[in-house]
Structure formats: C-alpha cells, structure tokens
Design an enzyme around this catalytic site. Sequence first.
Site, PDB file in Angstrom:
ATOM      1  N   HIS A 118       0.860  -1.173   0.000  1.00  0.00           N
ATOM      2  CA  HIS A 118       0.000   0.000   0.000  1.00  0.00           C
ATOM      3  C   HIS A 118       0.906   1.236   0.000  1.00  0.00           C
ATOM      4  O   HIS A 118       1.816   1.341   0.825  1.00  0.00           O
ATOM      5  CB  HIS A 118      -0.910   0.002   1.223  1.00  0.00           C
ATOM      6  CG  HIS A 118      -1.828  -1.175   1.296  1.00  0.00           C
ATOM      7  ND1 HIS A 118      -2.916  -1.314   0.461  1.00  0.00           N
ATOM      8  CD2 HIS A 118      -1.820  -2.277   2.087  1.00  0.00           C
ATOM      9  CE1 HIS A 118      -3.551  -2.442   0.739  1.00  0.00           C
ATOM     10  NE2 HIS A 118      -2.902  -3.046   1.716  1.00  0.00           N
ATOM     11  N   HIS A 128      -0.487  -6.835  -5.270  1.00  0.00           N
ATOM     12  CA  HIS A 128      -0.503  -8.104  -4.533  1.00  0.00           C
ATOM     13  C   HIS A 128       0.229  -9.145  -5.368  1.00  0.00           C
ATOM     14  O   HIS A 128       0.150  -9.158  -6.599  1.00  0.00           O
ATOM     15  CB  HIS A 128      -1.951  -8.556  -4.298  1.00  0.00           C
ATOM     16  CG  HIS A 128      -2.088 -10.029  -4.060  1.00  0.00           C
ATOM     17  ND1 HIS A 128      -2.466 -10.911  -5.052  1.00  0.00           N
ATOM     18  CD2 HIS A 128      -1.889 -10.784  -2.944  1.00  0.00           C
ATOM     19  CE1 HIS A 128      -2.497 -12.136  -4.564  1.00  0.00           C
ATOM     20  NE2 HIS A 128      -2.149 -12.095  -3.298  1.00  0.00           N
ATOM     21  N   THR A 131       2.993 -16.751  -4.544  1.00  0.00           N
ATOM     22  CA  THR A 131       3.149 -18.052  -5.189  1.00  0.00           C
ATOM     23  C   THR A 131       3.329 -19.084  -4.089  1.00  0.00           C
ATOM     24  O   THR A 131       3.839 -18.777  -3.010  1.00  0.00           O
ATOM     25  CB  THR A 131       4.353 -18.106  -6.152  1.00  0.00           C
ATOM     26  OG1 THR A 131       5.554 -17.788  -5.439  1.00  0.00           O
ATOM     27  CG2 THR A 131       4.187 -17.141  -7.307  1.00  0.00           C
ATOM     28  N   ARG A 132       2.917 -20.308  -4.353  1.00  0.00           N
ATOM     29  CA  ARG A 132       2.928 -21.321  -3.299  1.00  0.00           C
ATOM     30  C   ARG A 132       2.946 -22.723  -3.898  1.00  0.00           C
ATOM     31  O   ARG A 132       2.546 -22.936  -5.046  1.00  0.00           O
ATOM     32  CB  ARG A 132       1.691 -21.171  -2.411  1.00  0.00           C
ATOM     33  CG  ARG A 132       0.389 -21.317  -3.173  1.00  0.00           C
ATOM     34  CD  ARG A 132      -0.819 -20.919  -2.345  1.00  0.00           C
ATOM     35  NE  ARG A 132      -2.043 -20.956  -3.154  1.00  0.00           N
ATOM     36  CZ  ARG A 132      -2.470 -19.945  -3.891  1.00  0.00           C
ATOM     37  NH1 ARG A 132      -1.766 -18.825  -3.945  1.00  0.00           N
ATOM     38  NH2 ARG A 132      -3.586 -20.046  -4.589  1.00  0.00           N
ATOM     39  N   HIS A 162       0.664  -5.975 -17.548  1.00  0.00           N
ATOM     40  CA  HIS A 162       0.221  -7.186 -18.247  1.00  0.00           C
ATOM     41  C   HIS A 162       1.242  -7.653 -19.279  1.00  0.00           C
ATOM     42  O   HIS A 162       1.437  -8.868 -19.455  1.00  0.00           O
ATOM     43  CB  HIS A 162      -1.134  -6.939 -18.902  1.00  0.00           C
ATOM     44  CG  HIS A 162      -2.283  -7.011 -17.951  1.00  0.00           C
ATOM     45  ND1 HIS A 162      -2.913  -8.199 -17.642  1.00  0.00           N
ATOM     46  CD2 HIS A 162      -2.909  -6.055 -17.223  1.00  0.00           C
ATOM     47  CE1 HIS A 162      -3.893  -7.972 -16.782  1.00  0.00           C
ATOM     48  NE2 HIS A 162      -3.901  -6.677 -16.493  1.00  0.00           N
ATOM     49  N   HIS A 192     -20.362  -8.661  -4.251  1.00  0.00           N
ATOM     50  CA  HIS A 192     -21.320  -7.773  -3.599  1.00  0.00           C
ATOM     51  C   HIS A 192     -21.153  -6.318  -4.020  1.00  0.00           C
ATOM     52  O   HIS A 192     -21.999  -5.475  -3.720  1.00  0.00           O
ATOM     53  CB  HIS A 192     -21.231  -7.911  -2.066  1.00  0.00           C
ATOM     54  CG  HIS A 192     -19.958  -7.427  -1.463  1.00  0.00           C
ATOM     55  ND1 HIS A 192     -18.872  -8.244  -1.263  1.00  0.00           N
ATOM     56  CD2 HIS A 192     -19.589  -6.200  -1.004  1.00  0.00           C
ATOM     57  CE1 HIS A 192     -17.900  -7.548  -0.697  1.00  0.00           C
ATOM     58  NE2 HIS A 192     -18.301  -6.304  -0.530  1.00  0.00           N
ATOM     59  N   GLY A 275      -4.418 -22.226  11.662  1.00  0.00           N
ATOM     60  CA  GLY A 275      -3.688 -21.819  12.855  1.00  0.00           C
ATOM     61  C   GLY A 275      -2.423 -21.032  12.624  1.00  0.00           C
ATOM     62  O   GLY A 275      -1.615 -20.887  13.549  1.00  0.00           O
TER      63      GLY A 275
END
Length: 292
Positions: A118, A128, A131-132, A162, A192, A275
């Site tokens: 930010h 944002h 990767t995982r 892009h 929403h 957790g």
Amino acid sequence: MSNGFEQQKAQASGWFRTLRDQIVAAFEGLEDSDKADTPAGRFEVSETTRATDDGSDAGGGLMSVMRNGRVFEKVGVNVSTVYGALGAPAQAAMAARGVPGMADDPRFWASGISLVAHMQNPHAPAVHMNTRMFWTPHAWWFGGGSDLNPCIEYDDDTAHFHAVQKAHLDPHGADHYPKLKAWADEYFYIPHRNRARGVGGIFMDDHCTGDWQADFALTQDIGRAFLPAYLPLVEKRRDTPWSEADKDTQLIYRGLYAEYNLVYDRGTKFGLATGHDANAVLMSLPPLAKWI
C-alpha cells in the site's frame, strides 16, 4: 506420493525465500532512492509460527513489514513453510476442491510467499503477489499470481504490468497468459460490489500437470515477473502531485480491498483455519481505509 518429494519441497521453499530476499532488497532500494526528507523505510522482520492444539512443531516463517516509509505506507512480504494435519474444516474445503483421500490421511505441507503493498502516493498503485506449493500424500500443486490494484487508474501502467506478465509466461506455452489472465479476472472480483478489485493480472490455483519441474519453472517465472512489472510503475508515479481528494479516493479503494481480502480471499481463509500467525495472515490489510 510421500516418497521422493523432500527434495522438491526444499527446492520450492528455498526459491520462495530467495524471491522474498530479492523483493525486500528492491523495495528498500526504492526507499533509498526517493528524495523525500523523511527517513527511508526499512522492513521489520519477525518469525511466525503455526499454532497447534498439542504444541507440536508445525512450521512457520518470516513476516517482513515496512510502515511509514518514503514510498510505501505499508508493505508486507511474508514467507512460510507449514505442515502437520489439517483440521476438519480445512479437510472439507480440500475435499470440495477435489483433493482425494483427505478423510483418511489429512497430512499436508505448504510453502509460499505472499506480498501486499500500500503506497503513500495515491497515484502509485497498490499491488498483490503470491506463489505457493501445496502437498498432501495424495496430491500436490502450485498456485499464485500477481495483480495490480490502483485507486487511480492509468492505461499505460495496466498495459505495462500485463505485458511483462505475458512475456514471462509465453515461453511456457502461448495459452498460459490468456488462461491465467482470465482466471485472475474471475478470482479478483467482488460480487457484492459488482466490480473487479483492480485491473487484473495473472492467477492460477491447483496447478499440477504431473510434471513437477515444468510446473515449478512456471511458478518461478510468475515470481520473476513481479519486480520488472511493478517497480517501473512506482518509479514513474511516486512523485506525482496529489490532492486530498486523491487521498480520499485511495482510502475508499482500500476499504474495497479490505472487503475482498476478509470475505473472499482463499489464502486468508486457509491461514486462519490452519492456525497460522493471525498478524501474518492479515498483513494484507491497509493501515488506513475508509467507507462511504
């Protein structure tokens, strides 16, 4: 599935840590190169842990957060490697996504990097990236991507972001960029509010072709695309004059961003359900936001 994956796990977690180090250095370099009279921002680094009911070792990571810098109002770059057994809600969520065998053997291992920035200047876009890699005894996959979140949009910034993503994905197949772009447009959408969270980017989840090395290489290039896609935009916009009306626009947009992360984001839900350190999971939230 459980045998022979220790080396791959080590490769993946090592890469995420390397990428984290590169990004932290680059962001502190942006702070140093800015001409503001205020002190250059620096990351505060702390260790995080995954909590378990029995107190057993369940992994953890590093949370790196910079606040009130010259360029960044708040930016977090987290890495983690966690493992253990999934609880019933997380097992149900995995089963719903088509992961087999979770009821019989709920063990898992997950590692990744997550970043949200930010900015001080409303004309510099928020961003944002994550990767995982996720592993169970029954399946493994990669996920992640990056997306641009400006409160004041510039078409040339969007085009640059892009274009860099596409250039990094095209060597893996011409179909990857359009597929991952469309996936990002669908995922980073706020039902929403009937609008997108930002101007898009790339995103994938549950990616497993059966070729671990190819899938890992694609994931690495998603990570490598981030700095060249984003840094030039910050360098171009960080000194743009801004008004109180611009700042108000930024704060209202941040409220929208917070709504998405708290209501829809899978990573937020997974981190809290398993957790992991709540401060690390909620690192993505802006320091200040506003609702009309």
